[in-house]
Scaffold this motif. Structure first.
Motif, short mmCIF file in Angstrom:
data_model
loop_
_atom_site.label_atom_id
_atom_site.label_comp_id
_atom_site.label_asym_id
_atom_site.label_seq_id
_atom_site.Cartn_x
_atom_site.Cartn_y
_atom_site.Cartn_z
N GLU A 139 7.08 -46.20 -1.82
CA GLU A 139 7.89 -47.21 -2.52
C GLU A 139 7.76 -47.04 -4.04
O GLU A 139 8.73 -47.13 -4.78
CB GLU A 139 7.43 -48.59 -2.09
N GLY A 143 10.87 -46.07 -6.51
CA GLY A 143 11.16 -46.94 -7.66
C GLY A 143 11.04 -46.21 -8.98
O GLY A 143 11.85 -46.39 -9.88
N TYR A 144 10.04 -45.36 -9.08
CA TYR A 144 9.83 -44.61 -10.31
C TYR A 144 10.95 -43.61 -10.55
O TYR A 144 11.43 -43.46 -11.67
CB TYR A 144 8.48 -43.88 -10.24
N GLN A 146 13.99 -43.87 -9.58
CA GLN A 146 15.23 -44.58 -9.92
C GLN A 146 15.25 -45.02 -11.38
O GLN A 146 16.31 -45.26 -11.93
CB GLN A 146 15.41 -45.78 -8.98
N LYS A 147 14.08 -45.12 -12.00
CA LYS A 147 14.01 -45.48 -13.41
C LYS A 147 14.49 -44.34 -14.31
O LYS A 147 14.98 -44.57 -15.39
CB LYS A 147 12.56 -45.82 -13.82
#
Length: 148
Positions: A139, A143-144, A146-147
């Motif tokens: 996860e 998330g990283y 997508q940044k």
């Protein structure tokens, strides 16, 4: 050593070791013309038919242009074949050749052995804890990425 430093050291070393060891394990005499990246493209294509370039690029989180470069190499090495859609000539489908399927199975076997080695060390009670931990790590990576 505190928990933070220990976990950080293990994660950093583990990621590097997995990458290096995987390359040594999967790039055998039969597949010496492949790179680790090639093998992951083959994995993303998979043994089933009907994969288009866009869906494979999305799986790998790369552009279709980058995938095209990798795909050209894999086609030239006879691991992959390409065809255009009859309905929409802009859509390109790719599939593994017999040679590509052998490479895919070889890579899958390495992953199976790695997973079985981990599971063999765990009790039934420890497996859900590891799954929760790895899911949290996954996860974080999703998330990283997508940044960026």
């Amino acid at each position: 050593m505190d928990a933070y430093k220990t976990i950080n050291d293990i994660l950093v070393n583990l990621i590097n070791e997995i990458w290096e060891l995987e390359e040594k394990a999967i790039i055998t005499e039969e597949f010496k013309d492949l790179t680790n990246n090639d093998m992951h493209v083959i994995e993303a294509i998979g043994p089933e038919e009907g994969n288009n370039m866009s869906s494979i690029a999305k799986k790998l989180n790369i552009t279709v242009g980058s995938l095209t470069t990798a795909m050209n190499s894999l086609v030239n090495k006879s691991y992959v074949s390409r065809s255009r859609s009859e309905k929409d000539r802009r859509v390109v489908y790719v599939k593994l050749t017999e040679k590509g399927i052998r490479a895919y199975q070889h890579h899958e076997d390495y992953h199976r052995q790695m997973t079985e080695a981990i599971l063999a060390k765990l009790s039934e009670d420890e497996i859900p804890v590891l799954m929760k931990t790895l899911d949290g790590l996954s996860e974080f990576f999703r998330g990283y990425s997508q940044k960026s």
